[in-house]
Design a protein around this motif. Structure first.
Motif, PDB file in Angstrom:
ATOM      1  N   LEU A  24      25.031  89.181 -46.127  1.00 58.02           N
ATOM      2  CA  LEU A  24      26.142  88.809 -47.000  1.00 58.02           C
ATOM      3  C   LEU A  24      27.373  89.663 -46.713  1.00 58.02           C
ATOM      4  O   LEU A  24      28.503  89.162 -46.679  1.00 58.02           O
ATOM      5  N   ILE A 230      28.641  74.676 -48.475  1.00 62.97           N
ATOM      6  CA  ILE A 230      27.709  75.622 -49.091  1.00 62.97           C
ATOM      7  C   ILE A 230      26.666  74.882 -49.914  1.00 62.97           C
ATOM      8  O   ILE A 230      25.464  75.181 -49.848  1.00 62.97           O
ATOM      9  N   ILE A 234      22.607  74.856 -49.259  1.00 56.89           N
ATOM     10  CA  ILE A 234      21.642  75.191 -50.314  1.00 56.89           C
ATOM     11  C   ILE A 234      20.648  74.052 -50.516  1.00 56.89           C
ATOM     12  O   ILE A 234      19.438  74.277 -50.658  1.00 56.89           O
ATOM     13  N   ASN A 237      18.154  74.010 -47.472  1.00 62.59           N
ATOM     14  CA  ASN A 237      17.168  75.086 -47.575  1.00 62.59           C
ATOM     15  C   ASN A 237      16.165  74.814 -48.695  1.00 62.59           C
ATOM     16  O   ASN A 237      14.948  74.988 -48.517  1.00 62.59           O
ATOM     17  N   TRP A 295      22.371  82.294 -46.947  1.00 62.76           N
ATOM     18  CA  TRP A 295      21.683  81.758 -48.115  1.00 62.76           C
ATOM     19  C   TRP A 295      20.167  81.831 -48.008  1.00 62.76           C
ATOM     20  O   TRP A 295      19.482  82.172 -48.984  1.00 62.76           O
ATOM     21  N   HIS A 296      19.576  81.501 -46.833  1.00 58.17           N
ATOM     22  CA  HIS A 296      18.117  81.427 -46.790  1.00 58.17           C
ATOM     23  C   HIS A 296      17.462  82.795 -46.964  1.00 58.17           C
ATOM     24  O   HIS A 296      16.300  82.875 -47.389  1.00 58.17           O
ATOM     25  N   SER A 299      17.628  83.116 -50.914  1.00 55.08           N
ATOM     26  CA  SER A 299      16.644  82.254 -51.565  1.00 55.08           C
ATOM     27  C   SER A 299      15.217  82.693 -51.221  1.00 55.08           C
ATOM     28  O   SER A 299      14.320  82.638 -52.068  1.00 55.08           O
TER      29      SER A 299
END
Length: 322
Positions: A24, A230, A234, A237, A295-296, A299
């Motif tokens: 990030l 984005i 999401i 994923n 993101w992955h 998550s």
């Protein structure tokens, strides 16, 4: 010297534990200093090659023996990996109205093998780590053949390159470095064992730089119209994690193995997708991979925490005899 190694080990442990946060920060760096970060784009294939070499150093023959001992579980995982993610990438991209480079970028992510961080996530999720390692390894070895075929099938009319170009790139930046790593471990196992604890630092640093480079090259797009992409990432994923778990349970795998398949399907080698995009297409095609990489890991960490708190139930036969 020993003190320096201790400090380096602590830094490597930190990098492995806080991998999602570091990625990030790489994305934020790409937004804050986009011009400087974008200059790293030409090194993306080299960075991925280094990461794949590190992956090869961690592999042993035992990691592939599971294919013979548990072929059903491995086959289910591989089928889920190379069917669910490419098809959902195409479906979600179509649903969101993507075309051109963005659609190609989504499909590249979907057609990539499982990500290198998936094994750590499965470990924290109390899943089947042996199955996870095997799926990552075998799926990656199959990538030079399956990834180009899937990309050509789902985005063929929009592709400016052919199968041979994609095959050659994956061979150079994925397969050859992995084989080199396996050979080095076989020839110098003692030395490799001493450096293994520091590999998370190399992998984390490499992915951080890849994400920073891709985000920097697409900073304007992200700031103006990045929200829709984005959301698509999401959704992609989430679909992989949910459908991977469902496919495993419906085909008879136990809870531990199903968690491994879920993570393997949902977490992609987004570095490979970014490398192919920057090498053969355009910086915009690498943007889904960069966002997916951020993101992955978030998550995956959240899902691992949820599953870890639930624990791992014993297989049905053990519960019956207990």
């Amino acid at each position: 010297m020993a003190e320096q190694r201790g400090v380096l080990r602590k830094v490597a442990d930190f990098a492995g534990r806080w991998f999602a946060l570091l990625v990030l920060l790489g994305a934020l760096a790409g937004l804050v200093v986009p011009d400087q970060a974008a200059q790293l784009s030409e090194y993306v294939p080299v960075l991925l090659g280094v990461i794949m070499f590190g992956m090869g150093l961690t592999l042993r023959a035992a990691d592939f023996a599971l294919v013979l001992r548990r072929p059903h579980a491995v086959l289910i995982g591989l089928l889920a990996q190379y069917l669910i993610m490419p098809l959902t990438a195409w479906g979600i991209g179509s649903l969101f109205g993507f075309s051109g480079m963005l659609m190609i970028g989504m499909i590249l992510v979907g057609a990539a093998p499982g990500g290198t961080a998936s094994n750590v996530i499965v470990y924290f999720a109390r899943g089947d780590v042996a199955l996870s390692v095997t799926l990552t390894s075998v799926a990656t070895l199959l990538a030079p053949l399956l990834t180009p075929l899937l990309v050509l099938w789902l985005a063929g009319s929009d592709l400016p390159v052919g199968f041979g170009d994609l095959f050659s790139s994956i061979l150079q930046v994925v397969l050859l470095p992995i084989v080199a790593g396996v050979v080095v471990r076989a020839l110098a196992g003692g030395l490799v064992e001493r450096v293994l604890p520091y590999l998370p630092l190399v992998s984390s640093g490499g992915i951080l730089l890849v994400v920073a480079a891709v985000v920097g090259a697409n900073a304007d797009v992200i700031l103006t119209s990045g929200l829709l992409l984005i959301l698509a990432v999401i959704a992609h994923n989430s679909a992989g994690l949910l459908l991977g778990y469902a496919a495993a349970r419906l085909t008879g795998l136990d809870e531990s193995a199903s968690r491994a398949v879920s993570v393997e399907v949902g977490m992609q080698n987004s570095g490979l997708a970014a490398s192919l995009a920057t090498t053969h297409f355009a910086p915009l095609a690498a943007l889904p991979a960069a966002l997916f990489s951020v993101w992955h890991n978030v998550s995956g960490a959240l899902l691992a925490t949820f599953w870890a708190r639930r624990g791992t139930p014993a297989p049905a036969d053990e519960q019956t005899t207990a």
